[in-house]
Design a protein around this motif. Structure first.
Motif, PDB file in Angstrom:
ATOM      1  N   GLY A   1       0.837  -1.100   0.128  1.00  0.00           N
ATOM      2  CA  GLY A   1       0.104   0.020   0.150  1.00  0.00           C
ATOM      3  C   GLY A   1       1.035   1.346   0.134  1.00  0.00           C
ATOM      4  N   VAL A   2       0.197   2.168  -0.432  1.00  0.00           N
ATOM      5  CA  VAL A   2       0.982   3.590  -0.595  1.00  0.00           C
ATOM      6  C   VAL A   2       0.045   4.653  -0.083  1.00  0.00           C
ATOM      7  CG1 VAL A   2       2.387   2.956  -2.190  1.00  0.00           C
ATOM      8  CG2 VAL A   2       0.294   3.987  -2.831  1.00  0.00           C
ATOM      9  N   LYS A   3       0.780   5.786   0.412  1.00  0.00           N
ATOM     10  CA  LYS A   3       0.149   6.980   0.817  1.00  0.00           C
ATOM     11  C   LYS A   3       0.363   8.153   0.043  1.00  0.00           C
ATOM     12  CE  LYS A   3      -0.117   5.381   5.579  1.00  0.00           C
ATOM     13  NZ  LYS A   3       0.307   5.232   7.003  1.00  0.00           N
ATOM     14  N   PRO A   4      -0.664   8.371  -1.178  1.00  0.00           N
ATOM     15  CA  PRO A   4      -0.244   9.567  -2.097  1.00  0.00           C
ATOM     16  C   PRO A   4      -1.238  10.607  -1.240  1.00  0.00           C
ATOM     17  CG  PRO A   4      -1.951   7.911  -2.931  1.00  0.00           C
ATOM     18  CD  PRO A   4      -1.498   7.278  -1.541  1.00  0.00           C
TER      19      PRO A   4
ATOM     20  N   ALA B   1      11.499  -1.784  -3.937  1.00  0.00           N
ATOM     21  CA  ALA B   1      10.200  -0.698  -3.479  1.00  0.00           C
ATOM     22  C   ALA B   1       9.052  -1.357  -3.894  1.00  0.00           C
ATOM     23  CB  ALA B   1      10.847   0.509  -3.748  1.00  0.00           C
ATOM     24  N   CYS B   2       8.776  -1.722  -4.974  1.00  0.00           N
ATOM     25  CA  CYS B   2       7.534  -2.325  -5.564  1.00  0.00           C
ATOM     26  C   CYS B   2       6.865  -3.448  -4.887  1.00  0.00           C
ATOM     27  CB  CYS B   2       7.757  -2.417  -7.206  1.00  0.00           C
ATOM     28  SG  CYS B   2       9.021  -3.596  -7.523  1.00  0.00           S
ATOM     29  N   ALA B   3       7.976  -4.274  -4.502  1.00  0.00           N
ATOM     30  CA  ALA B   3       7.433  -5.391  -3.912  1.00  0.00           C
ATOM     31  C   ALA B   3       6.916  -5.157  -2.470  1.00  0.00           C
ATOM     32  CB  ALA B   3       8.345  -6.375  -3.650  1.00  0.00           C
ATOM     33  N   ARG B   4       7.508  -4.037  -1.852  1.00  0.00           N
ATOM     34  CA  ARG B   4       7.142  -3.706  -0.514  1.00  0.00           C
ATOM     35  C   ARG B   4       5.727  -2.948  -0.441  1.00  0.00           C
ATOM     36  NH1 ARG B   4      12.576  -2.977  -0.043  1.00  0.00           N
ATOM     37  NH2 ARG B   4      12.719  -0.511  -0.175  1.00  0.00           N
ATOM     38  N   ALA B   5       5.418  -2.261  -1.778  1.00  0.00           N
ATOM     39  CA  ALA B   5       4.192  -1.632  -1.743  1.00  0.00           C
ATOM     40  C   ALA B   5       3.060  -2.412  -2.242  1.00  0.00           C
ATOM     41  CB  ALA B   5       4.427  -0.193  -2.785  1.00  0.00           C
ATOM     42  N   CYS B   6       3.460  -3.504  -3.042  1.00  0.00           N
ATOM     43  CA  CYS B   6       2.284  -4.222  -3.561  1.00  0.00           C
ATOM     44  C   CYS B   6       1.300  -5.074  -2.639  1.00  0.00           C
ATOM     45  CB  CYS B   6       3.028  -5.497  -4.421  1.00  0.00           C
ATOM     46  SG  CYS B   6       1.547  -6.552  -5.405  1.00  0.00           S
TER      47      CYS B   6
ATOM     48  N   ALA C   1      -0.835  -6.995  -3.224  1.00  0.00           N
ATOM     49  CA  ALA C   1      -1.093  -8.302  -3.679  1.00  0.00           C
ATOM     50  C   ALA C   1       0.186  -9.262  -3.282  1.00  0.00           C
ATOM     51  CB  ALA C   1      -1.457  -8.510  -5.074  1.00  0.00           C
ATOM     52  N   ASP C   2       1.180  -8.809  -2.566  1.00  0.00           N
ATOM     53  CA  ASP C   2       2.184  -9.600  -2.180  1.00  0.00           C
ATOM     54  C   ASP C   2       3.052  -9.977  -3.465  1.00  0.00           C
ATOM     55  OD1 ASP C   2       1.358  -8.830   0.106  1.00  0.00           O
ATOM     56  OD2 ASP C   2       0.735 -10.936   0.654  1.00  0.00           O
ATOM     57  N   LEU C   3       2.877  -9.382  -4.626  1.00  0.00           N
ATOM     58  CA  LEU C   3       3.536  -9.989  -5.657  1.00  0.00           C
ATOM     59  C   LEU C   3       4.994  -9.573  -5.670  1.00  0.00           C
ATOM     60  CD1 LEU C   3       0.923  -9.292  -8.225  1.00  0.00           C
ATOM     61  CD2 LEU C   3       1.758 -11.407  -7.548  1.00  0.00           C
ATOM     62  N   GLN C   4       5.665  -9.883  -6.499  1.00  0.00           N
ATOM     63  CA  GLN C   4       7.091  -9.318  -6.977  1.00  0.00           C
ATOM     64  C   GLN C   4       7.050  -8.258  -8.264  1.00  0.00           C
ATOM     65  OE1 GLN C   4      10.416 -10.439  -5.260  1.00  0.00           O
ATOM     66  NE2 GLN C   4       8.641 -10.080  -3.598  1.00  0.00           N
ATOM     67  N   PRO C   5       6.673  -7.315  -8.089  1.00  0.00           N
ATOM     68  CA  PRO C   5       6.401  -6.678  -9.371  1.00  0.00           C
ATOM     69  C   PRO C   5       7.740  -6.547 -10.422  1.00  0.00           C
ATOM     70  CG  PRO C   5       5.407  -5.570  -7.610  1.00  0.00           C
ATOM     71  CD  PRO C   5       6.365  -6.438  -7.014  1.00  0.00           C
ATOM     72  N   PHE C   6       8.949  -6.344  -9.825  1.00  0.00           N
ATOM     73  CA  PHE C   6       9.952  -6.187 -10.659  1.00  0.00           C
ATOM     74  C   PHE C   6      10.263  -7.556 -11.520  1.00  0.00           C
ATOM     75  CE2 PHE C   6      11.550  -7.320  -6.494  1.00  0.00           C
ATOM     76  CZ  PHE C   6      12.207  -8.493  -6.808  1.00  0.00           C
TER      77      PHE C   6
ATOM     78  N   CYS D   1       0.581   0.812  -7.169  1.00  0.00           N
ATOM     79  CA  CYS D   1       1.211   1.293  -6.311  1.00  0.00           C
ATOM     80  C   CYS D   1       2.731   1.247  -6.533  1.00  0.00           C
ATOM     81  CB  CYS D   1       0.942   0.195  -5.131  1.00  0.00           C
ATOM     82  SG  CYS D   1      -0.309   0.557  -4.311  1.00  0.00           S
ATOM     83  N   CYS D   2       2.959  -0.121  -7.542  1.00  0.00           N
ATOM     84  CA  CYS D   2       4.377  -0.288  -7.834  1.00  0.00           C
ATOM     85  C   CYS D   2       4.967   0.851  -8.731  1.00  0.00           C
ATOM     86  CB  CYS D   2       4.491  -1.721  -8.381  1.00  0.00           C
ATOM     87  SG  CYS D   2       3.293  -1.867  -9.810  1.00  0.00           S
ATOM     88  N   ALA D   3       4.261   1.494  -9.630  1.00  0.00           N
ATOM     89  CA  ALA D   3       4.691   2.422 -10.399  1.00  0.00           C
ATOM     90  C   ALA D   3       4.935   3.541  -9.735  1.00  0.00           C
ATOM     91  CB  ALA D   3       3.972   2.598 -11.626  1.00  0.00           C
ATOM     92  N   PHE D   4       3.885   3.719  -8.563  1.00  0.00           N
ATOM     93  CA  PHE D   4       4.084   5.165  -7.751  1.00  0.00           C
ATOM     94  C   PHE D   4       5.127   5.293  -7.225  1.00  0.00           C
ATOM     95  CE2 PHE D   4       3.083   7.054  -3.756  1.00  0.00           C
ATOM     96  CZ  PHE D   4       2.288   8.295  -4.061  1.00  0.00           C
ATOM     97  N   VAL D   5       5.772   4.020  -6.699  1.00  0.00           N
ATOM     98  CA  VAL D   5       7.044   4.061  -5.806  1.00  0.00           C
ATOM     99  C   VAL D   5       8.363   4.013  -6.533  1.00  0.00           C
ATOM    100  CG1 VAL D   5       5.678   3.360  -3.908  1.00  0.00           C
ATOM    101  CG2 VAL D   5       6.822   1.644  -4.923  1.00  0.00           C
ATOM    102  N   CYS D   6       8.224   3.310  -7.663  1.00  0.00           N
ATOM    103  CA  CYS D   6       9.325   2.979  -8.550  1.00  0.00           C
ATOM    104  C   CYS D   6      10.222   4.201  -8.562  1.00  0.00           C
ATOM    105  CB  CYS D   6       9.060   2.493  -9.859  1.00  0.00           C
ATOM    106  SG  CYS D   6      10.529   2.185 -10.880  1.00  0.00           S
ATOM    107  N   PRO D   7      11.618   3.962  -7.993  1.00  0.00           N
ATOM    108  CA  PRO D   7      12.475   4.993  -8.224  1.00  0.00           C
ATOM    109  C   PRO D   7      13.176   5.437  -9.624  1.00  0.00           C
ATOM    110  CG  PRO D   7      13.570   3.275  -7.122  1.00  0.00           C
ATOM    111  CD  PRO D   7      12.194   2.972  -7.262  1.00  0.00           C
ATOM    112  N   SER D   8      13.040   4.117 -10.380  1.00  0.00           N
ATOM    113  CA  SER D   8      13.317   4.097 -11.808  1.00  0.00           C
ATOM    114  C   SER D   8      12.335   4.638 -12.693  1.00  0.00           C
ATOM    115  CB  SER D   8      13.978   3.053 -12.166  1.00  0.00           C
ATOM    116  OG  SER D   8      15.008   2.274 -11.615  1.00  0.00           O
TER     117      SER D   8
END
Lengths: 336, 549, 183, 220, 232
Positions: free
Chosen positions: B11-14, B372-377, B379-384, B411-418
């Motif tokens: 989850g994220v907090k925009p 970071a994406c995995a921590r934000a997901c 659905a507990d996925l490994q987005p990368f 969420c994953c794209a939201f937090v992705c530093p790249s």
């Protein structure tokens, strides 16, 4: 057309790398003030070499320079290497090491994010294998003035027998080969030992740990790897130490010596070449500590963190594949 | 009733940006000049058109009959005249057009006769059919038909009413709960009745204290087993599965329905629509839409379905530097490719975007597997990992890593530093996998039919040969009797060729006859009939195009 | 020296006998490879490869008679998959066998059709229905777009219509991946 | 499949051909072996002799050195856990020197095998490393072939030295307070060789008479 | 055998189908003995001998070898010839034999030899098979020599170290002088991989350029004949 999400957290690769560099500053201060101020020169040499090497390869690969140079990842590699190398290493050796890391290890595999091995550690291992004599000349803390250090780095005489000393790990390792020697006798006779480890060097460990805590607080690294690495190293060294304190150094010595702290917070935690799943991170870091301890105690080299990291880098796909976290909803209907 | 809260991972907090539009009451949007009501309200199915151009319709009149198990009815949003039945762009990322009924309002907004439904006198099935007839679908965005969701069965323990509204900027549910809390809860009670749930939990994110207060006041008289529960503000807490997890601790796997786990979830807007449909017999013809972002007068409007976005936006007054419009929230919405798209049942928000509010994404950098994406997901996925596989078009691996468990929450794209557009890769991979599945089915079918045809031809040849042999034997026997020499076998192909030639000649004649459209010689009756047929064909064709495989 | 020769001869007798026996006894018949190739082919059954259908082409590839780049409907991706399966180099589609086209289906102009049934006979997947002297029509979902029915039609009433994307079949594009220099 | 190719017939045929080839090529191998045997034996001898030449000048003896050997049982003084050999050099039937197999057990990476020649006067004639696993580029300078300094290899400093020139207490590397140099970073290898040399010289002086007294090919 | 086919065989062996650069066969000895030119070239020449004679033997006898037992017979022939070479080295180049050690007997298992016997000699006449064996072997010798030279140069700063084992009286060349610190990794096993990788990359660059030039000269339809093969 841009697709959702339309908002992004203000995070960037550059920011991550900058945080790592910031976290290294306490250790650099301790290093420069306690051991050899010339490390600052080495850091500069390494940084320039890394940026130049990166620019060269990008040019050859026909990639734009600005994004890759400004992400600071090359600078992180350069700094880590400069901190790993002996401070009186000649400048050309530092440059060579950095170029191996950037060109051979990072870019030949496709650049940032693609390298299966930790660039700094491959370069370190390559250098110690290629130039074992140069790579094992460490100055005794505070014994050389800055001009001498600078002279050694920029070239000149290398008759160093009188002024160099072995690292604490090396002294213990070689000392124990003499019949009748014990860890205590070696540490009490040599002038190069401080409270728990090498004089001067032992203060680097808390400095690295301080930087590591900063990274943890910033959320750049997670607790898994440092905890698993340091925990395993402490546990296994304690186990041997308790059975035979005369021939095995104490856990505190192991934690404060060599690359333990640097490794725990800055090397093992490299995201690109390390394990990524939470359980995988624990296994990865614990195995590195285990292998490093084995090399330190029974292998041919006094320090084993670098080799251990590379060995475990190879295992990362295997570890990751077998430690995939449970996906949401895939547990069945077991409500807690 | 004290409810223990659970949590989901990630989850994220925009920044919420709710205050812009949540302060003012819901206004009723004025009658638009024209309503474009798509017969396809969700991507699942298209309704069959029941009206024709020129026909007068009343507000709430049935104009589209839902087809198939997932179809729902479409109604005229106001009284007026059907002027056109034609393809118009729909609110979908593809920007494709769909068949729509265009109504010119007569300004009277006259309702068709409608009465309430007494739930005590009808069976459950009749009630569900009633909701289907009223065109009730989920109003949270996906537009899943409510009667289908309700039809799952009665073994439900908990009814969850989703008032979380976790996406930034959107406030339509917030306002709805503040102003029409009794209606929403009345709808919730009806839903509860229909699925036989023991308890009702209304989940509202704790950044909406007014809505929570209003709902709690309204719920106070409804007994102990109806609870309004504030949930922590954490995107995507309003995702159906995430909210169910937070409120009940139940995790519903991908592809499974809540019914199987004794939980069912409806949006507050849906509950409100159900309330109107049962208590007043009103079909779903309007909804609350948030207009916000880079506009002068952000707020919520009660909008007739079919109102075009361009007309709606005029109410809020977009500022000069607005460069694009987003339908839905900034995390999961889509950019509108045309402002002529109409408001549909799933439209909850329209955001005017400016470079200042929604800066264009900075250049993309390589993935550094930072996790970071995995921590934000959530659905507990490994987005990368999914990203690497999707990017390499290694779809088998992507599925192995549970690509279809991805809810595309962003969420994953939201937090992705790249700043990698991760969700785009997942959408691409999913679409590609579905397309391949369709192709595979088609090719399996073709193989089967081809092999069967070969088998059939072989069999026919054998049968023919057998028949010929029998005949020949017969003839020989006859000949042997009569003592005549066997005649040379007739050219088998010949008669067929002759037939074809004759047909060809006929066709040529026919074509010659058709070409100049020789209708002068026909009677008025016949001409009228031809015109009629032509018109019908015209009408059918566009729909055909939409349905083409 | 004699010992060496004797030992080696003993080994030779044993090995020679065993190998000779095994070569006859364990001869492998049949070839599951054909099935694997056939699974990759698009099953258009169009015959553009020069073989009367996908299965015969698969057989020909497996026998080494046909190259892997003769299937236009399978396109580049098909060639890549075949190359992967067979461990060969990927090569461009052979131009003499046709070019990759967007998927189309046949449509019969019902005004012109004379009901000759020739197209019905030509269709490899029985996707055209009709009877002699009756209007024919294509069952679009079954049509593979092989175009085999176009040529036999004596009145040229069959045309190939490209399949348009609908909301159901629309796909998200591959995200444009570019490294732009930071402003 | 015609009757000609039954399993039994094929087996016999293949076995026959196999045997034919085997006999021919085994004969070829055996013949070469017989042919090269004298040359190979001479080479092996020559190899040993060359090593001995490196530690002991040929002019300093005139006997058949390799035949004049003594087999040692386990000898801790020379680091020989498994035993070894000592060759006796004589000039005009008078004892001239001892060529000893010695092992330094405390190398950085395990045992270092040496050949040391000590004259009857207790003077080292030469030392050579015959086997070691020291770190390449760091500790392997003890082997003159790997020593970067070709003109004055490190191992050469033992030639011509005796306890009279360097006292037993000074027969150490400089770091331990002795006279012999070492290369920085690899003290252990040098220390191991130096100490082994000292022990060997000591052993040669003490056991000289006993060794020369043993019959050729005998054991001590 | 005419000049044209001789040229063809030479080109195949030395460059186009080079065993090390293109077919990546027999990497174990390539990597293990290429620490100096002398070692590398010696093992290479030993391999040439085995290849030439085994190709000749197999090509002459190919009509007598049944399909079922061809592999054992090939191995037998190669093993016998290798043993002969091994014994000859032991007898006449004893020092070199001590250095090359295990790798001479290992020629038996070298895929290059069996590959050429199976793929070429078993199907062609004795003369061209012998030429093929020699040329393939020489291709290996060239690669090994370059590899050995580069590794020696990087690791020790010398060339032809150990030449005295072959030709007593000759001595190695010290290229960088006695002060060269020695890039030790060059003569250690990893250096072999790095150097070979660089050589393969270089050869692929040359091949791609040549193919491009060729196709440019012949127009776009010309097939790219000299495409580097993918790693096996």
């Amino acid at each position: 057309m841009i697709n959702s999400p339309y908002i992004r957290k203000p995070a960037s690769v550059q920011g991550v790398m900058l945080a790592v560099l910031t976290a290294l500053i306490p250790a650099i201060i301790v290093y420069a003030s306690q051991i050899a101020a010339v490390v600052l020169v080495n850091l500069a040499i390494a940084t320039i070499a890394a940026l130049a090497g990166e620019a060269l390869v990008l040019k050859l690969r026909g990639r734009p320079l600005a994004p890759a140079l400004s992400d600071l990842s090359a600078v992180v590699t350069a700094w880590l290497l400069a901190l790993c190398f002996p401070p009186i290493l000649p400048w050309w050796a530092t440059v060579l090491g950095v170029l191996i890391a950037i060109i051979a290890v990072k870019h030949l595999y496709g650049g940032l994010g693609q390298n299966p091995f930790n660039p700094a550690m491959v370069a370190y291992c390559a250098m110690i294998v290629a130039f074992p004599a140069l790579m094992s000349q460490w100055p005794a803390a505070g014994q050389l003035d800055f001009a001498t250090q600078l002279g050694l780095v920029l070239g000149g005489a290398r008759e160093l027998d009188a002024i160099t000393s072995a690292t604490a790990l090396d002294t213990i390792k070689t000392g124990l080969r003499t019949a009748g020697a014990t860890v205590q006798s070696i540490m009490s006779q040599g002038g190069n030992f401080g409270l728990v480890s090498g004089r001067g060097w032992e203060w680097l460990a808390p400095a690295y740990a301080l930087g590591g805590l900063y990274l943890l607080a910033r959320g750049i690294i997670t607790w898994h790897m440092p905890a698993a690495f340091l925990g395993t190293l402490a546990a296994i060294s304690a186990a041997f130490w308790l059975t035979d304190p005369a021939h095995y150094a104490s856990p505190l010595f192991h934690l404060a010596s060599g690359g333990a702290m640097l490794g725990a917070f800055f090397i093992v935690t490299d995201p690109v070449s390390g394990a990524t799943t939470p359980r995988g991170k624990l296994i990865f870091a614990a195995c590195i500590a285990l292998v490093a301890y084995i090399i330190r105690s029974f292998g041919a080299f006094p320090e084993g963190v670098a080799f251990a990291v590379l060995l475990l880098n190879i295992c990362v796909p295997l570890i990751d594949m077998n430690t995939q976290p449970r996906v949401f909803g895939h547990r069945g209907d077991k409500a807690r | 009733m004290i409810t223990r809260l659970f949590s989901f991972k990630g989850g994220v907090k925009p920044e919420s940006h709710k205050n812009e539009s949540s302060g003012t009451p819901i206004l009723t949007a004025p009658l638009p000049k024209r309503l474009v009501i798509p017969l396809r309200q969700s991507i699942r199915s298209t309704a069959r058109c029941l009206v024709e151009p020129g026909q007068k319709v009343l507000k709430g009149e049935h104009i589209g009959e839902g087809e198939g198990g997932l179809g729902t009815s479409v109604h005229a949003s106001t009284s007026g005249t059907v002027v056109e039945i034609a393809s118009y762009p729909m609110a979908h990322a593809s920007g494709l057009e769909t068949l729509s009924v265009v109504i010119e309002p007569d300004g009277e907004d006259r309702w068709i006769d409608h009465t309430s439904l007494d739930l005590r006198t009808v069976s459950r099935e009749e009630a569900l059919a009633w909701l289907r007839g009223c065109g009730i679908v989920g109003m949270g965005g996906a537009g899943f038909p409510t009667h289908v969701k309700l039809g799952g069965g009665r073994g439900i323990d908990t009814l969850v009413i989703n008032g979380a509204e976790c996406e930034p900027w959107i406030t339509c549910d917030d306002r709805l709960m503040r102003e029409r809390a009794p209606d929403v809860l009345s709808g919730a009670m009806i839903l509860r009745e229909l699925i036989g749930a023991k308890r009702v939990l209304v989940g509202i994110e704790d950044n909406k204290p007014e809505a929570i207060a209003a709902m709690q006041t309204a719920a106070s008289g409804l007994g102990d087993d109806v609870a309004v529960v504030p949930v922590p503000t954490l995107y995507p807490a309003g995702g159906e599965k995430q909210l169910i997890r937070v409120l009940t601790g139940v995790e519903i796997p991908q592809g499974k329905l809540g019914t199987d786990f004794g939980v069912q979830c409806f949006n507050v807007g849906t509950a409100n629509a159900v309330h109107r449909a049962i208590r007043f017999g009103e079909p779903l013809v309007s909804r609350v839409v948030t207009l916000t972002g880079n506009v002068a007068r952000p707020g919520n409007y009660e909008v007739l379905l079919g109102t075009q976005v361009s007309e709606l936006l005029a109410l809020a007054g977009p500022k000069a530097d607005t460069d694009r419009y987003i339908m839905g929230g900034p995390m999961m919405g889509t950019e509108l490719q045309s402002l002529s798209v109409p408001v549909t049942k799933g439209t909850n928000c329209i955001i005017a975007a400016s470079p200042a509010l929604f800066p264009p994404p900075p250049p993309e950098l390589p993935c550094i597997r930072c996790g970071a994406c995995a921590r934000a997901c959530p659905a507990d996925l490994q987005p990368f990992e999914l990203y690497w596989f999707s990017r390499a078009k290694n779809f088998g691996k992507a599925q192995e890593y549970h690509l279809f468990d991805c809810i595309e929450c962003g969420c994953c794209a939201f937090v992705c530093p790249s700043r990698i557009p991760l969700v785009d890769y997942y959408r691409f991979a999913k679409g590609e996998i579905w397309a391949r599945e369709r192709e595979r089915q088609a090719s399996d079918q073709a193989r089967e039919r081809f092999e069967f045809r070969n088998y059939r031809q072989e069999r026919e040849k054998e049968e023919k040969a057998a028949k010929l042999a029998a005949k020949a034997a017969e003839t020989r026997a006859k000949l042997a009797e009569s003592g005549e020499a066997p005649a040379p076998p007739a050219e088998a192909e010949d008669p067929k060729k002759a037939l074809v030639a004759a047909a060809l000649a006929r066709a040529k004649q026919q074509q010659a006859a058709v070409m100049p459209k020789n209708t002068d010689g026909l009677s008025a009756d016949v001409q009228a009939e031809i015109a009629d047929i032509e018109a019908r064909r015209e009408k059918l064709n566009p729909q055909d195009a939409d349905k083409a495989p | 020296m004699l010992t060496a020769i004797l030992v080696m001869t003993g080994i030779a007798i044993v090995l020679g006998t065993a190998l000779g026996y095994a070569s006859i006894r364990f001869k492998v018949e049949g070839d599951p490879l054909v099935e694997k190739i056939d699974a990759i082919l698009p099953q258009t059954q169009c015959g553009q490869c020069g073989y009367p259908g996908c299965k015969p082409y698969a057989q020909a590839i497996s026998n080494g008679e046909a190259d892997i780049n003769q299937c236009p409907p399978g396109g580049e991706e098909g060639i890549r998959k075949l190359a992967d399966l067979l461990g060969r180099e990927v090569k461009p589609l052979s131009e003499e066998h046709g070019t990759e086209k967007p998927k189309s289906v046949a449509r019969i102009d019902e005004q012109v059709c004379i009901g000759c049934t020739l197209c019905i006979q030509a269709c490899p997947v029985d996707a055209i229905v009709g009877a002699a002297k009756q209007m024919h029509t294509v069952v679009a979902p079954l049509c593979t777009g092989c175009e085999l029915c176009v040529a036999p039609c004596p009145v040229d009433c069959i045309s190939m219509v490209p399949v348009a994307a609908t909301v159901e079949t629309w796909k998200w594009k591959y995200p444009v991946h570019e490294l732009r220099s930071a402003a | 499949m015609s009757a000609r190719y039954t399993a039994a017939r094929t087996s016999v045929r293949t076995a026959g051909i196999m045997v034919l080839f085997t006999v021919v090529f085994t004969a070829l191998m055996s013949a070469t072996f017989e042919l090269t045997r004298p040359a190979i034996e001479a080479s092996a001898l020559e190899g040993k002799m060359r090593l001995i030449r490196e530690v002991l000048p040929p002019s300093s003896y005139d006997n058949m050195l390799l035949d004049d050997s003594v087999t040692l049982g386990p000898t801790p003084e020379l680091g020989l856990d498994q035993g070894g050999h000592i060759y006796r050099a004589r000039l005009a039937d008078q004892p001239a020197a001892l060529v000893m197999e010695v092992v330094a057990p405390d190398g950085y990476a395990g045992r270092i095998q040496l050949v040391i020649a000590v004259g009857v006067d207790g003077r080292v004639s030469g030392v050579r490393v015959t086997g070691h696993r020291e770190t390449p580029g760091l500790g392997d300078y003890i082997d003159p072939n790997k020593d970067r300094n070709k003109s004055q290899p490190w191992i050469g400093q033992f030639s011509g030295v005796s306890f009279t020139d360097v006292g037993t207490e000074k027969w150490k590397v400089k770091r331990d307070g002795g006279t012999f140099t070492y290369r920085s970073g690899a003290t252990i290898s040098a220390r191991a060789v130096t100490n082994a040399t000292a022990r060997a010289v000591d052993y040669a002086i003490r056991q000289r008479d006993a060794l020369f007294a043993v019959q050729a090919g005998g054991r001590l | 055998m005419n000049l044209q086919s001789f040229r063809e065989a030479a080109w195949n062996g030395l460059w186009r189908q080079n065993t090390g650069l293109v077919q990546l066969l027999g990497l174990c000895p390539i990597l293990a003995v290429s620490t100096s030119i002398v070692n590398a070239a010696s093992l290479g020449l030993a391999t040439v001998m085995v290849m030439a004679v085994s190709n000749l033997a197999v090509a002459s006898l190919r009509n007598f070898i049944p399909y079922e037992i061809r592999i054992p017979v090939f191995i037998l022939i190669i093993a016998a010839l290798t043993t002969v070479v091994d014994l000859a080295f032991n007898a006449y180049f004893h020092d070199l034999y001590l250095v090359l050690g295990i790798f001479i007997p290992l020629i038996v298992t070298n895929c290059i030899v069996l590959a050429r016997v199976e793929a070429y000699a078993a199907k062609n006449d004795p003369v061209s098979s012998t030429v093929d064996g020699i040329m393939m072997g020489l291709g290996l010798v060239c690669l090994l020599s370059v590899l050995g030279g580069l590794r020696e140069l990087a690791g020790n700063g010398t060339l032809f170290s150990g030449i005295e084992m072959l030709f007593p009286g000759l001595s190695p060349i010290s290229v960088f002088g006695p002060d060269y610190p020695g890039f030790l990794i060059g003569i250690l096993p990893p250096g072999a991989f790095f150097t070979l990788a660089c050589l393969i990359a270089l050869s692929n660059v040359i091949r791609t350029r040549a193919a491009k030039r060729k196709s440019a000269a012949q127009g776009p339809m010309a097939p790219a004949a000299d495409q580097p093969a993918s790693a096996a």
